[in-house]
Design a protein around this motif. Structure first.
Motif, mmCIF file in Angstrom:
data_model
loop_
_atom_site.group_PDB
_atom_site.id
_atom_site.type_symbol
_atom_site.label_atom_id
_atom_site.label_comp_id
_atom_site.label_asym_id
_atom_site.label_seq_id
_atom_site.Cartn_x
_atom_site.Cartn_y
_atom_site.Cartn_z
ATOM 1 N N LEU A 138 -18.079 60.001 34.859
ATOM 2 C CA LEU A 138 -18.306 59.110 33.715
ATOM 3 C C LEU A 138 -18.490 57.660 34.185
ATOM 4 N N ARG A 139 -17.746 57.279 35.221
ATOM 5 C CA ARG A 139 -17.877 55.919 35.783
ATOM 6 C C ARG A 139 -19.310 55.708 36.279
ATOM 7 N N ALA A 140 -19.818 56.723 37.013
ATOM 8 C CA ALA A 140 -21.199 56.622 37.536
ATOM 9 C C ALA A 140 -22.201 56.596 36.385
ATOM 10 N N MET A 141 -21.991 57.436 35.402
ATOM 11 C CA MET A 141 -22.929 57.492 34.265
ATOM 12 C C MET A 141 -22.954 56.168 33.502
ATOM 13 N N GLU A 142 -21.792 55.574 33.363
ATOM 14 C CA GLU A 142 -21.729 54.284 32.665
ATOM 15 C C GLU A 142 -22.555 53.243 33.429
ATOM 16 N N ARG A 143 -22.413 53.272 34.760
ATOM 17 C CA ARG A 143 -23.114 52.295 35.595
ATOM 18 C C ARG A 143 -24.632 52.470 35.511
ATOM 19 N N ILE A 144 -25.079 53.731 35.520
ATOM 20 C CA ILE A 144 -26.538 53.959 35.552
ATOM 21 C C ILE A 144 -27.149 54.127 34.156
ATOM 22 N N LYS A 145 -26.317 53.988 33.124
ATOM 23 C CA LYS A 145 -26.751 54.103 31.710
ATOM 24 C C LYS A 145 -27.283 55.496 31.389
ATOM 25 N N MET A 146 -26.590 56.504 31.885
ATOM 26 C CA MET A 146 -26.981 57.893 31.617
ATOM 27 C C MET A 146 -26.163 58.414 30.443
ATOM 28 N N PRO A 147 -26.813 58.920 29.390
ATOM 29 C CA PRO A 147 -26.055 59.346 28.203
ATOM 30 C C PRO A 147 -25.145 60.568 28.445
ATOM 31 N N LEU A 148 -23.995 60.507 27.806
ATOM 32 C CA LEU A 148 -23.050 61.631 27.785
ATOM 33 C C LEU A 148 -23.148 62.283 26.412
ATOM 34 N N GLU A 182 -19.114 50.725 28.207
ATOM 35 C CA GLU A 182 -20.584 50.637 28.229
ATOM 36 C C GLU A 182 -21.253 52.019 28.226
ATOM 37 N N LEU A 183 -20.448 53.073 28.308
ATOM 38 C CA LEU A 183 -21.032 54.424 28.420
ATOM 39 C C LEU A 183 -21.770 54.795 27.136
ATOM 40 N N LYS A 184 -23.001 55.278 27.299
ATOM 41 C CA LYS A 184 -23.763 55.745 26.132
ATOM 42 C C LYS A 184 -23.294 57.155 25.794
ATOM 43 N N ILE A 185 -22.862 57.340 24.557
ATOM 44 C CA ILE A 185 -22.318 58.640 24.148
ATOM 45 C C ILE A 185 -23.030 59.123 22.891
ATOM 46 N N VAL A 186 -23.440 60.392 22.919
ATOM 47 C CA VAL A 186 -23.906 61.026 21.678
ATOM 48 C C VAL A 186 -22.859 62.053 21.275
ATOM 49 N N PHE A 187 -22.278 61.822 20.142
ATOM 50 C CA PHE A 187 -21.313 62.761 19.552
ATOM 51 C C PHE A 187 -22.205 63.803 18.863
ATOM 52 N N GLU A 188 -22.268 65.005 19.452
ATOM 53 C CA GLU A 188 -23.264 65.981 19.010
ATOM 54 C C GLU A 188 -22.821 66.726 17.753
ATOM 55 N N HIS A 189 -23.813 67.129 16.985
ATOM 56 C CA HIS A 189 -23.631 67.962 15.781
ATOM 57 C C HIS A 189 -22.329 67.664 15.032
ATOM 58 N N PRO A 312 -35.287 58.291 20.119
ATOM 59 C CA PRO A 312 -35.924 57.670 21.287
ATOM 60 C C PRO A 312 -35.383 56.273 21.583
ATOM 61 N N ARG A 313 -35.065 55.528 20.543
ATOM 62 C CA ARG A 313 -34.539 54.176 20.807
ATOM 63 C C ARG A 313 -33.206 54.267 21.519
ATOM 64 N N PHE A 314 -32.362 55.213 21.118
ATOM 65 C CA PHE A 314 -31.071 55.361 21.788
ATOM 66 C C PHE A 314 -31.266 55.783 23.247
ATOM 67 N N TYR A 315 -32.172 56.726 23.456
ATOM 68 C CA TYR A 315 -32.422 57.229 24.817
ATOM 69 C C TYR A 315 -33.328 56.303 25.631
ATOM 70 N N GLU A 316 -33.787 55.225 24.993
ATOM 71 C CA GLU A 316 -34.684 54.262 25.639
ATOM 72 C C GLU A 316 -35.968 54.926 26.130
ATOM 73 N N LEU A 317 -36.552 55.738 25.238
ATOM 74 C CA LEU A 317 -37.816 56.408 25.518
ATOM 75 C C LEU A 317 -38.841 55.936 24.480
ATOM 76 N N PRO A 318 -40.128 56.027 24.815
ATOM 77 C CA PRO A 318 -41.140 55.564 23.841
ATOM 78 C C PRO A 318 -41.164 56.433 22.585
ATOM 79 N N LEU A 319 -41.564 55.812 21.467
ATOM 80 C CA LEU A 319 -41.763 56.581 20.239
ATOM 81 C C LEU A 319 -43.013 57.431 20.401
#
Ligand code: DOR
Ligand code: ZN
Length: 363
Positions: A138-148, A182-189, A312-319
């Motif tokens: 999680l520490r690494a993911m927070e640093r590289i902005k990888m969603p959990l 700073e960790l990006k988190i998606v609380f799923e379903h 896409p905005r959350f994942y920082e991907l184009p629309l």
């Protein structure tokens, strides 16, 4: 076309209402493998441009090699007419290495990591037994902005199954948010008013997906006149007040909530049995189902943000640039769809829906 929401409700010459929106993405789907993958992949690919593919195969996707090979199998299963982009996820285990995760993300193989608490759901026995075991990841993911991506339920059998999401927030999620600000988190379903409130009050790096089925029915549907296995999924649907909170969140226009079908096909024999599998197969009429909900809520103007922009905005991907047409006309959902020498019962089986996915709009 502009980046702004260009909600477009039209009535054609025959008097049929149409909504034209950017092509949506599915931010949470189970595409399975083998014959099931071949049977279901096109249902997702015909409506959605991209999909976050869950890694809970019988042998979970825990490495870059496994994800690369799985992605190839998905692309081979999808008809060439669809320009579908599977976004791969890494299944977190107690022993996963931060290097595998980090390299997988920086090389574009993994888009996100999925946290299954061990034994929470289908194929989760290799999941995480104690959140502290993955703190270095999680520490690494927070640093590289990888969603959990989080399956948010505790697995303690002492906790009432209808309370497992709310208890997960108290025992696990709120601590993760504090420890990794700073960790990006998606609380799923998400399935509860508690989850809606938690996400609403959290900073912008915390978002949630909402399924069509949690918007459509409450737990009564599982027991209407008898036990109804095709309404059983995890997290299990909750009481009506929670469904209403989810509908309000999805249609609110808040950028924190976005589309994730959690389409999870199981052949009929494994649903209609003494110990049935969890999951609804909603991919074939996914956008029809969401359109129904948004129309009922008088919020069709909010559908595009939920389905095609917030994710896409959350994942920082184009629309997506293409537009789809949703038409207010009846479509009949089949009782069963062939798969694996058997069949899968789709969500809304045997019913008529008032909205139809009518393909792409050519400007
Ligand atoms: O209902 C569900 N089915 N919930 C999950 O979390 C997993 C999914 C599946 O893979 O069958
Ligand atoms: Zn799922």
């Amino acid at each position: 076309m502009t980046e702004e929401s260009d909600f477009n409700l039209e009535t054609d010459s025959a008097g049929t209402q149409r909504v034209i929106i950017r092509q949506p993405d599915d931010w949470h789907v189970h595409l399975r493998d083998g014959e099931m993958l071949k049977a279901v992949a096109d249902f997702t690919a015909r409506q959605f441009s991209r999909a976050i593919v869950m890694p809970n195969l019988a042998a979970p996707v825990t490495t870059m090699d496994a994800a690369t090979a799985y992605r190839e199998r998905i692309l081979a299963a999808v008809s060439s007419e669809h320009r579908f982009q599977p976004l791969m996820t890494c299944y977190l285990t107690d022993s996963i290495s931060p290097d595998e995760v980090e390299q997988g993300f920086s090389s574009g193989i993994f888009t996100a990591c999925k946290l299954y608490p061990a034994n929470a759901t289908t194929n989760s026995s290799h999941g995480v037994t104690d959140i502290k075991n993955i703190y270095p990841v999680l520490r690494a993911m927070e640093r590289i902005k990888m969603p959990l991506l989080v399956h948010g339920e505790v697995t303690d059998s002492e906790i009432d199954i209808f309370d497992r999401e709310a208890v997960f927030i108290d025992r696990i999620l709120q601590h993760v948010v504090t420890d990794f600000p700073e960790l990006k988190i998606v609380f799923e379903h998400i399935t509860t008013a508690d989850a809606v409130q938690f996400v609403d009050n959290a900073p912008d790096n915390i978002a949630a997906t909402i399924t069509p089925h949690h918007l459509e029915f409450s737990r009564n549907a599982m027991f209407e006149g008898g036990i109804r296995p095709h309404y059983y999924c995890l997290p299990v649907v909750k009481r009506e007040t929670h469904r209403l909170a989810l509908r309000k969140a999805a249609t609110s226009g808040s950028s924190k909530f976005f589309l994730g079908t959690d389409s999870a096909p199981h052949v009929v024999e494994t649903k209609e049995t003494s110990c049935g599998c969890a999951g609804l197969f909603n991919a074939p009429f996914a956008m029809e189902s969401y359109a129904k909900t948004f129309d009922e809520e008088g919020a069709l103007d909010k559908l595009e943000a939920f389905a095609s922009e917030n994710g896409p905005r959350f994942y920082e991907l184009p629309l997506n640039e293409k537009r789809i047409i949703l038409e207010k006309s009846e479509v009949e959902v089949p009782e069963i769809i062939s798969a694996e020498n058997s069949g899968v019962v789709p969500f809304h089986a045997g019913r008529k829906l008032g909205w139809t996915f009518a393909g792409f709009h050519n400007d």
